[in-house]
Design a protein around this motif. Structure first.
Motif, PDB file in Angstrom:
ATOM      1  N   UNK A 161       6.250 -30.831 -27.114  1.00 35.71           N
ATOM      2  CA  UNK A 161       5.796 -30.408 -28.325  1.00 35.71           C
ATOM      3  C   UNK A 161       4.699 -31.491 -29.081  1.00 35.71           C
ATOM      4  N   UNK A 162       5.245 -32.544 -29.280  1.00 36.89           N
ATOM      5  CA  UNK A 162       4.058 -33.716 -29.338  1.00 36.89           C
ATOM      6  C   UNK A 162       3.194 -33.844 -28.861  1.00 36.89           C
ATOM      7  N   UNK A 163       2.966 -33.439 -27.380  1.00 34.62           N
ATOM      8  CA  UNK A 163       1.257 -33.582 -26.402  1.00 34.62           C
ATOM      9  C   UNK A 163       0.862 -32.668 -27.039  1.00 34.62           C
ATOM     10  N   UNK A 164       1.669 -31.335 -27.327  1.00 33.35           N
ATOM     11  CA  UNK A 164       0.574 -29.816 -28.068  1.00 33.35           C
ATOM     12  C   UNK A 164      -0.168 -30.600 -29.546  1.00 33.35           C
ATOM     13  N   UNK A 165       0.717 -31.143 -30.015  1.00 32.97           N
ATOM     14  CA  UNK A 165       0.223 -31.272 -31.322  1.00 32.97           C
ATOM     15  C   UNK A 165      -1.578 -32.189 -31.739  1.00 32.97           C
ATOM     16  N   UNK A 166      -0.782 -33.696 -30.804  1.00 29.15           N
ATOM     17  CA  UNK A 166      -2.036 -34.262 -30.708  1.00 29.15           C
ATOM     18  C   UNK A 166      -3.233 -33.384 -29.313  1.00 29.15           C
ATOM     19  N   UNK A 168      -4.430 -30.813 -30.674  1.00 30.40           N
ATOM     20  CA  UNK A 168      -4.896 -29.971 -31.212  1.00 30.40           C
ATOM     21  C   UNK A 168      -5.741 -31.182 -32.251  1.00 30.40           C
ATOM     22  N   UNK A 169      -6.299 -32.183 -31.522  1.00 30.41           N
ATOM     23  CA  UNK A 169      -6.730 -33.157 -32.601  1.00 30.41           C
ATOM     24  C   UNK A 169      -6.948 -32.583 -33.921  1.00 30.41           C
ATOM     25  N   UNK A 170      -5.552 -33.667 -34.574  1.00 29.96           N
ATOM     26  CA  UNK A 170      -5.233 -33.163 -36.086  1.00 29.96           C
ATOM     27  C   UNK A 170      -6.270 -34.173 -36.456  1.00 29.96           C
ATOM     28  N   UNK A 171      -6.797 -32.817 -37.898  1.00 30.42           N
ATOM     29  CA  UNK A 171      -8.155 -33.231 -38.592  1.00 30.42           C
ATOM     30  C   UNK A 171      -7.567 -34.591 -39.818  1.00 30.42           C
ATOM     31  N   UNK A 172      -6.595 -34.256 -40.634  1.00 30.54           N
ATOM     32  CA  UNK A 172      -5.710 -35.119 -41.104  1.00 30.54           C
ATOM     33  C   UNK A 172      -4.736 -35.567 -41.607  1.00 30.54           C
ATOM     34  N   UNK A 173      -4.736 -36.697 -42.341  1.00 35.09           N
ATOM     35  CA  UNK A 173      -3.211 -37.130 -42.266  1.00 35.09           C
ATOM     36  C   UNK A 173      -2.693 -38.152 -41.188  1.00 35.09           C
ATOM     37  N   UNK A 174      -1.363 -38.754 -41.224  1.00 34.04           N
ATOM     38  CA  UNK A 174      -1.182 -39.371 -40.029  1.00 34.04           C
ATOM     39  C   UNK A 174      -1.315 -38.965 -39.196  1.00 34.04           C
ATOM     40  N   UNK A 175      -1.057 -38.489 -38.371  1.00 33.75           N
ATOM     41  CA  UNK A 175      -1.709 -37.347 -37.310  1.00 33.75           C
ATOM     42  C   UNK A 175      -3.072 -37.457 -36.763  1.00 33.75           C
ATOM     43  N   UNK A 178      -3.445 -41.729 -36.199  1.00 32.17           N
ATOM     44  CA  UNK A 178      -2.489 -42.047 -34.094  1.00 32.17           C
ATOM     45  C   UNK A 178      -3.506 -41.819 -33.412  1.00 32.17           C
ATOM     46  N   UNK A 179      -3.906 -40.347 -32.962  1.00 31.84           N
ATOM     47  CA  UNK A 179      -4.799 -39.523 -32.936  1.00 31.84           C
ATOM     48  C   UNK A 179      -5.916 -40.259 -32.470  1.00 31.84           C
ATOM     49  N   UNK A 180      -6.848 -40.406 -33.538  1.00 33.32           N
ATOM     50  CA  UNK A 180      -8.267 -41.297 -33.192  1.00 33.32           C
ATOM     51  C   UNK A 180      -8.015 -42.268 -33.211  1.00 33.32           C
ATOM     52  N   UNK A 181      -6.532 -43.365 -33.211  1.00 32.38           N
ATOM     53  CA  UNK A 181      -6.779 -44.957 -33.206  1.00 32.38           C
ATOM     54  C   UNK A 181      -7.372 -45.749 -32.010  1.00 32.38           C
ATOM     55  N   UNK A 182      -8.254 -46.955 -32.465  1.00 31.14           N
ATOM     56  CA  UNK A 182      -8.727 -47.587 -30.912  1.00 31.14           C
ATOM     57  C   UNK A 182      -8.166 -49.399 -31.643  1.00 31.14           C
TER      58      UNK A 182
END
Length: 360
Positions: A161-166, A168-175, A178-182
């Motif tokens: 489930x989380x793999x799927x959420x990530x 999708x390249x979430x555009x807002x919020x904590x997800x 985390x998704x774009x963190x370097x």
């Protein structure tokens, strides 16, 4: 069970407060000073087991500085008090809805104390409504409140489930953060991203759920305090005393001596594991006057959320949810009576809280 634990804590403190457990192969710390010392000195006591024969962990709570600070700072802005206070109205609306649906025979744990933080953290992370129950179940397995053969299935489901959420390249919020963190000039891998969510789900659910039920237990056992809260609204002191008296996390099991060292004259060998008993430290007679009494204290320097660099990042959110919950219960119920015979404590010694709780 917990009364026995508190008695064990007291006996341990009276016997020096630093005891080696031969069965668990670790040092157990029971005094406030010793616990605080270990928590404050991450340069002496590591949180990362991989240096001592373990496999580390996915979350930054299993890291040491400076790596820990770099990973923690990715989400830290979302848990600043000023940012958390922006959520007050949304949390209040959730609490109002839940408390209006409570019946006399309702299980307060299932119908309120679990549901409030699950909805709040799910909204914060953008978790779909139909997956909230599974996220809660996942956290119960991880922290040890639930133990059966279904963990592998729920764990695989959550990873998928989380793999799927990530993906999708979430555009807002904590997800999105985390998704774009370097970190160190590279993007986080999927395991690291899931480690963040795992930490936030556990921290966002377990601590607050148990804090809410523990507050209700304290109200039920201390009728005189309800009148004081209704007149003076000394909510802050009540919440802090609940955290001290019924610490939601009773001990932190994983600190490791980086080198040979001493704690209060006791020699600890390099690599030995240390368990920090927050629940005992918060009842230390040398720090708290009448520690086995529930008292609204002017100064309450408990360490229920830890201390030092690893202090719970979600503490402001837990306190806000507790504040809103307590106000709602006080406004909707003249008296709080808990049925101690029907209510069931959790069997996990690491946490203090309830599996089920009913009005009496």
């Amino acid at each position: 069970m917990y009364d026995e634990n508190f008695e064990h804590y007291k006996n341990a403190r009276n016997n020096g407060g630093i005891i080696y457990n031969n069965e668990k192969h670790c040092w157990e710390l029971y005094t406030y000073d010793a616990c605080k010392y270990v928590l404050m000195h991450d340069d002496i006591f590591s949180s990362n087991s991989k240096y001592f024969g373990g496999n580390g962990g996915l979350s930054f709570i299993n890291m040491d500085n400076p790596e820990h600070k770099e990973y923690r700072n990715i989400i830290a802005p979302y848990f600043m008090t000023s940012k958390i206070n922006e959520m007050r109205q949304d949390i209040t609306d959730i609490s109002n809805e839940l408390i209006k649906n409570l019946q006399f025979n309702s299980d307060i744990v299932k119908d309120y104390a679990v549901e409030l933080p699950v909805r709040v953290i799910s909204n914060l992370l953008g978790i779909p409504k139909n997956d909230r129950e599974k996220f809660k179940e996942w956290s119960d397995y991880i922290i040890g409140n639930k133990r059966d053969d279904n963990f592998a299935a729920i764990n695989n489901y959550m990873i998928e489930k989380l793999s799927g959420l990530f993906s999708q390249n979430p555009e807002n919020g904590i997800m999105s953060v985390i998704s774009t963190a370097n970190v160190n000039n590279r993007n986080l891998d999927l395991n690291e991203k899931i480690g963040y969510i795992m930490l936030l789900i556990i921290g966002g659910n377990e601590t607050t759920t148990n804090l809410i039920t523990n507050m209700l237990k304290a109200l039920s056992d201390n009728e005189d305090i309800i009148n004081n809260l209704n007149t003076e609204r000394n909510i802050h002191d009540f919440i802090e005393e609940t955290l001290r008296y019924y610490s939601p996390i009773q001990f932190l099991p994983h600190r490791f001596a980086i080198d040979d060292t001493d704690i209060n004259g006791i020699h600890i060998n390099k690599g030995q594991r240390i368990s920090v008993f927050l629940g005992s430290a918060n009842r230390d007679e040398n720090i708290f006057d009448k520690p086995d009494e529930f008292i609204l204290r002017d100064r309450n320097e408990h360490i229920a959320f830890g201390r030092g660099p690893h202090m719970c990042i979600g503490a402001p959110l837990a306190r806000l949810e507790a504040d809103i919950a307590l106000n709602d219960f006080l406004e909707n119920y003249k008296k709080i009576r808990i049925d101690n015979k029907k209510s069931i404590l959790l069997e996990n010694p690491m946490v203090y809280g309830y599996q089920k709780m009913f009005f009496g």
